[in-house]
Motif scaffolding. Structure first.
Motif, PDB file in Angstrom:
ATOM      1  N   LEU A  88       2.980  14.046  -5.425  1.00 43.39           N
ATOM      2  CA  LEU A  88       2.523  14.668  -6.661  1.00 43.39           C
ATOM      3  C   LEU A  88       1.952  13.657  -7.639  1.00 43.39           C
ATOM      4  O   LEU A  88       1.201  14.016  -8.536  1.00 43.39           O
ATOM      5  CB  LEU A  88       3.708  15.396  -7.292  1.00 43.39           C
ATOM      6  CG  LEU A  88       3.402  16.324  -8.458  1.00 43.39           C
ATOM      7  CD1 LEU A  88       2.486  17.431  -7.997  1.00 43.39           C
ATOM      8  CD2 LEU A  88       4.682  16.873  -9.026  1.00 43.39           C
ATOM      9  N   TYR A  89       2.289  12.378  -7.484  1.00 41.66           N
ATOM     10  CA  TYR A  89       1.935  11.432  -8.542  1.00 41.66           C
ATOM     11  C   TYR A  89       0.446  11.129  -8.604  1.00 41.66           C
ATOM     12  O   TYR A  89      -0.042  10.645  -9.618  1.00 41.66           O
ATOM     13  CB  TYR A  89       2.777  10.158  -8.411  1.00 41.66           C
ATOM     14  CG  TYR A  89       4.193  10.459  -8.798  1.00 41.66           C
ATOM     15  CD1 TYR A  89       4.546  10.564 -10.136  1.00 41.66           C
ATOM     16  CD2 TYR A  89       5.158  10.735  -7.845  1.00 41.66           C
ATOM     17  CE1 TYR A  89       5.818  10.916 -10.520  1.00 41.66           C
ATOM     18  CE2 TYR A  89       6.438  11.088  -8.209  1.00 41.66           C
ATOM     19  CZ  TYR A  89       6.761  11.178  -9.543  1.00 41.66           C
ATOM     20  OH  TYR A  89       8.015  11.543  -9.923  1.00 41.66           O
ATOM     21  N   ILE A  90      -0.289  11.393  -7.514  1.00 42.14           N
ATOM     22  CA  ILE A  90      -1.740  11.216  -7.587  1.00 42.14           C
ATOM     23  C   ILE A  90      -2.373  12.312  -8.455  1.00 42.14           C
ATOM     24  O   ILE A  90      -3.068  11.990  -9.423  1.00 42.14           O
ATOM     25  CB  ILE A  90      -2.355  11.165  -6.167  1.00 42.14           C
ATOM     26  CG1 ILE A  90      -1.918   9.880  -5.457  1.00 42.14           C
ATOM     27  CG2 ILE A  90      -3.853  11.249  -6.220  1.00 42.14           C
ATOM     28  CD1 ILE A  90      -2.442   8.607  -6.078  1.00 42.14           C
ATOM     29  N   PRO A  91      -2.122  13.609  -8.184  1.00 43.24           N
ATOM     30  CA  PRO A  91      -2.655  14.630  -9.112  1.00 43.24           C
ATOM     31  C   PRO A  91      -2.187  14.413 -10.551  1.00 43.24           C
ATOM     32  O   PRO A  91      -2.904  14.711 -11.490  1.00 43.24           O
ATOM     33  CB  PRO A  91      -2.098  15.938  -8.545  1.00 43.24           C
ATOM     34  CG  PRO A  91      -1.793  15.664  -7.132  1.00 43.24           C
ATOM     35  CD  PRO A  91      -1.515  14.217  -6.992  1.00 43.24           C
ATOM     36  N   LEU A  92      -0.991  13.850 -10.717  1.00 38.27           N
ATOM     37  CA  LEU A  92      -0.461  13.675 -12.068  1.00 38.27           C
ATOM     38  C   LEU A  92      -1.193  12.597 -12.855  1.00 38.27           C
ATOM     39  O   LEU A  92      -0.966  12.447 -14.050  1.00 38.27           O
ATOM     40  CB  LEU A  92       1.032  13.342 -12.011  1.00 38.27           C
ATOM     41  CG  LEU A  92       1.965  14.545 -11.960  1.00 38.27           C
ATOM     42  CD1 LEU A  92       3.401  14.089 -11.927  1.00 38.27           C
ATOM     43  CD2 LEU A  92       1.732  15.453 -13.155  1.00 38.27           C
ATOM     44  N   ILE A  93      -2.085  11.841 -12.189  1.00 33.50           N
ATOM     45  CA  ILE A  93      -2.867  10.843 -12.931  1.00 33.50           C
ATOM     46  C   ILE A  93      -3.681  11.540 -14.025  1.00 33.50           C
ATOM     47  O   ILE A  93      -3.994  10.947 -15.050  1.00 33.50           O
ATOM     48  CB  ILE A  93      -3.791  10.059 -11.965  1.00 33.50           C
ATOM     49  CG1 ILE A  93      -2.967   9.224 -10.992  1.00 33.50           C
ATOM     50  CG2 ILE A  93      -4.717   9.122 -12.736  1.00 33.50           C
ATOM     51  CD1 ILE A  93      -3.806   8.479  -9.975  1.00 33.50           C
ATOM     52  N   THR A 151       8.838   2.107  -6.054  1.00 38.12           N
ATOM     53  CA  THR A 151       9.930   1.907  -5.119  1.00 38.12           C
ATOM     54  C   THR A 151       9.550   0.958  -3.996  1.00 38.12           C
ATOM     55  O   THR A 151      10.405   0.362  -3.376  1.00 38.12           O
ATOM     56  CB  THR A 151      10.376   3.242  -4.508  1.00 38.12           C
ATOM     57  OG1 THR A 151       9.203   3.902  -4.046  1.00 38.12           O
ATOM     58  CG2 THR A 151      11.084   4.098  -5.522  1.00 38.12           C
ATOM     59  N   SER A 152       8.261   0.839  -3.702  1.00 41.81           N
ATOM     60  CA  SER A 152       7.847  -0.126  -2.692  1.00 41.81           C
ATOM     61  C   SER A 152       6.486  -0.675  -3.075  1.00 41.81           C
ATOM     62  O   SER A 152       5.712  -0.013  -3.779  1.00 41.81           O
ATOM     63  CB  SER A 152       7.782   0.516  -1.306  1.00 41.81           C
ATOM     64  OG  SER A 152       6.651   1.347  -1.233  1.00 41.81           O
ATOM     65  N   LEU A 153       6.194  -1.891  -2.616  1.00 39.23           N
ATOM     66  CA  LEU A 153       4.947  -2.550  -3.006  1.00 39.23           C
ATOM     67  C   LEU A 153       3.738  -1.739  -2.556  1.00 39.23           C
ATOM     68  O   LEU A 153       2.745  -1.620  -3.269  1.00 39.23           O
ATOM     69  CB  LEU A 153       4.910  -3.965  -2.411  1.00 39.23           C
ATOM     70  CG  LEU A 153       3.748  -4.844  -2.843  1.00 39.23           C
ATOM     71  CD1 LEU A 153       3.702  -4.964  -4.345  1.00 39.23           C
ATOM     72  CD2 LEU A 153       3.877  -6.227  -2.222  1.00 39.23           C
ATOM     73  N   GLU A 154       3.853  -1.132  -1.377  1.00 45.19           N
ATOM     74  CA  GLU A 154       2.730  -0.356  -0.856  1.00 45.19           C
ATOM     75  C   GLU A 154       2.393   0.814  -1.786  1.00 45.19           C
ATOM     76  O   GLU A 154       1.240   1.017  -2.159  1.00 45.19           O
ATOM     77  CB  GLU A 154       3.074   0.150   0.546  1.00 45.19           C
ATOM     78  CG  GLU A 154       1.854   0.549   1.325  1.00 45.19           C
ATOM     79  CD  GLU A 154       2.224   1.064   2.717  1.00 45.19           C
ATOM     80  OE1 GLU A 154       3.389   0.888   3.120  1.00 45.19           O
ATOM     81  OE2 GLU A 154       1.349   1.643   3.363  1.00 45.19           O
ATOM     82  N   ASN A 155       3.434   1.572  -2.166  1.00 45.71           N
ATOM     83  CA  ASN A 155       3.228   2.678  -3.101  1.00 45.71           C
ATOM     84  C   ASN A 155       2.635   2.191  -4.411  1.00 45.71           C
ATOM     85  O   ASN A 155       1.742   2.815  -4.977  1.00 45.71           O
ATOM     86  CB  ASN A 155       4.558   3.371  -3.394  1.00 45.71           C
ATOM     87  CG  ASN A 155       4.956   4.318  -2.287  1.00 45.71           C
ATOM     88  OD1 ASN A 155       4.202   4.516  -1.342  1.00 45.71           O
ATOM     89  ND2 ASN A 155       6.139   4.886  -2.400  1.00 45.71           N
ATOM     90  N   ALA A 156       3.170   1.060  -4.906  1.00 44.48           N
ATOM     91  CA  ALA A 156       2.753   0.562  -6.209  1.00 44.48           C
ATOM     92  C   ALA A 156       1.278   0.194  -6.195  1.00 44.48           C
ATOM     93  O   ALA A 156       0.521   0.558  -7.092  1.00 44.48           O
ATOM     94  CB  ALA A 156       3.600  -0.647  -6.600  1.00 44.48           C
ATOM     95  N   VAL A 157       0.855  -0.528  -5.139  1.00 44.13           N
ATOM     96  CA  VAL A 157      -0.543  -0.939  -5.069  1.00 44.13           C
ATOM     97  C   VAL A 157      -1.440   0.286  -4.922  1.00 44.13           C
ATOM     98  O   VAL A 157      -2.473   0.409  -5.593  1.00 44.13           O
ATOM     99  CB  VAL A 157      -0.749  -1.937  -3.904  1.00 44.13           C
ATOM    100  CG1 VAL A 157      -2.225  -2.189  -3.695  1.00 44.13           C
ATOM    101  CG2 VAL A 157      -0.029  -3.241  -4.200  1.00 44.13           C
ATOM    102  N   GLY A 158      -1.040   1.238  -4.072  1.00 46.72           N
ATOM    103  CA  GLY A 158      -1.823   2.458  -3.892  1.00 46.72           C
ATOM    104  C   GLY A 158      -1.996   3.202  -5.195  1.00 46.72           C
ATOM    105  O   GLY A 158      -3.109   3.568  -5.599  1.00 46.72           O
ATOM    106  N   MET A 159      -0.881   3.407  -5.901  1.00 47.49           N
ATOM    107  CA  MET A 159      -0.915   4.111  -7.181  1.00 47.49           C
ATOM    108  C   MET A 159      -1.768   3.351  -8.187  1.00 47.49           C
ATOM    109  O   MET A 159      -2.610   3.940  -8.883  1.00 47.49           O
ATOM    110  CB  MET A 159       0.514   4.240  -7.705  1.00 47.49           C
ATOM    111  CG  MET A 159       0.634   4.901  -9.040  1.00 47.49           C
ATOM    112  SD  MET A 159       0.204   6.638  -8.901  1.00 47.49           S
ATOM    113  CE  MET A 159      -0.045   7.013 -10.622  1.00 47.49           C
ATOM    114  N   GLY A 160      -1.578   2.033  -8.232  1.00 50.91           N
ATOM    115  CA  GLY A 160      -2.304   1.221  -9.203  1.00 50.91           C
ATOM    116  C   GLY A 160      -3.810   1.288  -8.973  1.00 50.91           C
ATOM    117  O   GLY A 160      -4.583   1.467  -9.912  1.00 50.91           O
ATOM    118  N   LEU A 161      -4.217   1.173  -7.717  1.00 50.88           N
ATOM    119  CA  LEU A 161      -5.655   1.169  -7.439  1.00 50.88           C
ATOM    120  C   LEU A 161      -6.263   2.540  -7.711  1.00 50.88           C
ATOM    121  O   LEU A 161      -7.370   2.634  -8.268  1.00 50.88           O
ATOM    122  CB  LEU A 161      -5.904   0.733  -5.988  1.00 50.88           C
ATOM    123  CG  LEU A 161      -5.568  -0.741  -5.720  1.00 50.88           C
ATOM    124  CD1 LEU A 161      -5.873  -1.091  -4.275  1.00 50.88           C
ATOM    125  CD2 LEU A 161      -6.316  -1.656  -6.667  1.00 50.88           C
ATOM    126  N   ALA A 162      -5.540   3.595  -7.352  1.00 47.06           N
ATOM    127  CA  ALA A 162      -6.051   4.941  -7.633  1.00 47.06           C
ATOM    128  C   ALA A 162      -6.247   5.117  -9.133  1.00 47.06           C
ATOM    129  O   ALA A 162      -7.294   5.602  -9.590  1.00 47.06           O
ATOM    130  CB  ALA A 162      -5.084   5.996  -7.090  1.00 47.06           C
TER     131      ALA A 162
END
Lengths: 346, 207
Positions: free
Chosen positions: B102-107, B35-46
């Motif tokens: 929740l999406y970080i634990p869901l990795i 939904t936002s570039l910040e979230n996307a980059v954070g999720m991607g790097l994690a």
């Protein structure tokens, strides 16, 4: 004579040979004619801005249809007028106070994403005008729910800054009240609402024209309107069932949806029983959303939801082949293991 | 020589085998966190960190893990790294951690990570597995960023939280809702397929 354009030979097919002068163009022209009364009432009720929006919507639908076909090297299809019908229906689904770029975005979504990316006319799953309406509604919900009063003086082209707004019949009905509603005004379209949806009388006149010209059959509209009528008669929120039923039938986009959108050839079932099921399904979902949903009006969601089931409905409602028992195919599939063989032995 | 091979493997994971646009893996986090570039980059790097680390460990242990319980073993390894990343993010990037929720634990159950463990790390030695994890992770991050750029600009009028158009622009709220995610994803996949077909056609004509 029917000519195979690629080989310049006459097409040979087996009998029966039914001749017809119908073409996509002639059918779409009939639909456009049948939409005229509602357009006239819309312009009369909401002023010249309604006409401007309709012209922009039709123009951009035709433009995107032409442009996309050019982009993918397809034959230019705008002569079949289906994009023009989409344009008129899209404009009919907009409140008159929306900014003028909104029908352009709607047309882009309707024609390119909903229609052409699925393969063009005859191949789209969802009704393009309705899908575009829902897209705009979810994208800019405040503009799409700003209802100006009938006869409010609006600028032809400029953005509407401070519209005098009023409650639509659907908003009043949602509250479970009927006060301030006038059946005569709802018949003739003198209420708040989208450009083309307010006058039940004009829409019915268009529907009668389509029936006489045999462009549509009465099955889907009758099933749809009948279901809404029956449910609202049985479960009125206030007052007598009959009054409540009339308000529910005449309010919102029900007439526009039932007559012009749910009967779209591409996105409705082609089997006879399937059309009845489709109509009833639309009616039930409409009432459920109107009674229990978050939104005041449920016609567009109802038709789009049923659009998604058309293939399944047609499969289930296939007519029985001559000589086979009822549900032979189902029996073959489930349970009775040798149903097919038994049929053959008989 | 060897470095050239790894370079090619790395690039192929980003373009020809992009986990999101070509393998269509990990659709749930893709739609939810773009939904936002910040979230996307954070999720991607994690996800990249977990991918690279778990690929290395699984590759190291590939001869000890019994065939029959390998998936469970992979999940245990992945889950430990996810826990590490989750706690690190809570400590040092609390804002981002909160917005990803929740999406970080869901990795843990992200199918890109499981797929790479099963398809690559369990069959290859440590260094190629590490490169594979890194390239898949970068491919995932880039894909998420591409989707989120479209969605954030159209749906919010901002990019990385910076307003782009001034107050006259009316953002289309649908683009940051779920339907906007599906629309953007579908259109970008179509575009990527088109470009791939064109590139393949060119190669065929050359040879």
């Amino acid at each position: 004579m029917n000519l195979d354009k690629t080989r310049h030979l006459p097409v040979v097919t087996s009998s029966p040979h039914v001749r017809s002068t119908d073409s996509v163009r002639s059918i779409m022209l009939d639909v456009l004619i049948s939409l005229l009364p509602a357009l006239l009432v819309g312009v009369f009720t909401f002023g010249p801005r309604a006409l401007v929006l309709t012209v922009i919507s039709v123009g951009s639908c035709l433009f995107f249809e032409w442009g996309f076909s050019r982009l993918v090297h397809k034959k230019n299809p705008i002569g079949d007028l289906s994009a023009a019908v989409t344009g008129v229906l899209l404009a009919f689904n907009l409140p008159v106070a929306v900014p003028l770029w909104m029908p352009v975005v709607g047309a882009l979504f309707a024609i390119v994403i909903v229609k052409q990316l699925y393969g063009g006319i005859g191949k789209n799953i969802f009704n393009p005008a309705l899908a575009a309406r829902v897209f705009l509604f979810l994208a800019w919900s405040s503009a799409m729910t700003t209802w100006t009063l009938p006869r409010a003086v609006l600028p032809w082209f400029a953005n509407v800054a401070d519209a005098v707004t009023g409650a639509t019949p659907m908003a009043i009905l949602k509250e479970g009240s009927t006060s301030g509603l006038d059946l005569m005004a709802m018949l003739t379209g003198q209420t708040g609402g989208c450009i083309g949806e307010t006058s039940a009388l004009a829409l019915l006149a268009g529907g009668v024209y389509l029936l006489i010209r045999r462009v549509i059959t009465p099955r889907i509209p009758v099933a749809y309107l009948g279901t809404v009528a029956l449910l609202s008669l049985l479960f009125p929120k206030t007052g007598s069932g009959l009054d409540w039923m009339l308000y529910e039938l005449l309010g919102g986009g029900l007439m526009l949806g039932a007559i012009f959108m749910a009967t779209d050839y591409t996105t409705s079932p082609s089997t006879i029983r399937g059309q009845w099921i489709f109509g009833v399904g639309c009616g039930v979902i409409t009432i459920v959303i109107r009674y229990f949903g978050a939104y005041n009006e449920g016609v567009s969601f109802a038709i789009l939801l049923m659009n998604a089931f058309v293939w399944m409905i047609d499969m289930a409602a296939k007519p029985r082949r001559y000589g086979l028992r009822r549900f032979a195919r189902l029996r073959e599939k489930f349970g009775a293991k040798h149903a097919g063989e038994r049929e053959a032995q008989k | 020589m060897a470095s050239k091979k790894y370079m090619r493997q790395f690039v192929s994971g980003i373009i020809d085998n992009n986990p999101t646009f070509v393998q269509l893996l990990g659709m749930c986090p893709t739609l939810a966190t773009s939904t936002s570039l910040e979230n996307a980059v954070g999720m991607g790097l994690a996800a990249t960190a977990v991918l690279a680390a778990s690929n290395v460990v699984i590759s190291l242990l590939r001869k000890f893990i019994p065939q029959k319980i390998r998936i469970a073993a992979y999940v245990v390894i992945i889950a430990s790294f996810v826990t590490v990343i989750d706690l690190l993010m809570q400590a040092y990037l609390p804002e981002l951690s909160k917005s990803l929720g929740l999406y970080i634990p869901l990795i843990v159950v992200n199918c890109i990570i499981l797929a790479r463990a099963e398809a690559f790390a369990s069959k290859n030695s440590v260094l190629p597995s590490f490169v594979d994890g890194l390239s898949m992770g970068v491919g995932f991050t880039l894909a998420l960023s591409a989707i989120s750029i479209v969605r954030e600009i159209l749906g919010n009028g901002t990019l990385y939280g910076i307003s782009l158009f001034g107050s006259g622009f009316q953002p289309a709220a649908i683009m940051i809702m779920a339907p906007g995610g599906f629309l953007t994803l579908g259109l970008i996949i179509a575009l990527v397929q088109k470009l791939r077909q064109r590139a393949e056609g060119k190669e065929r004509r050359k040879s």
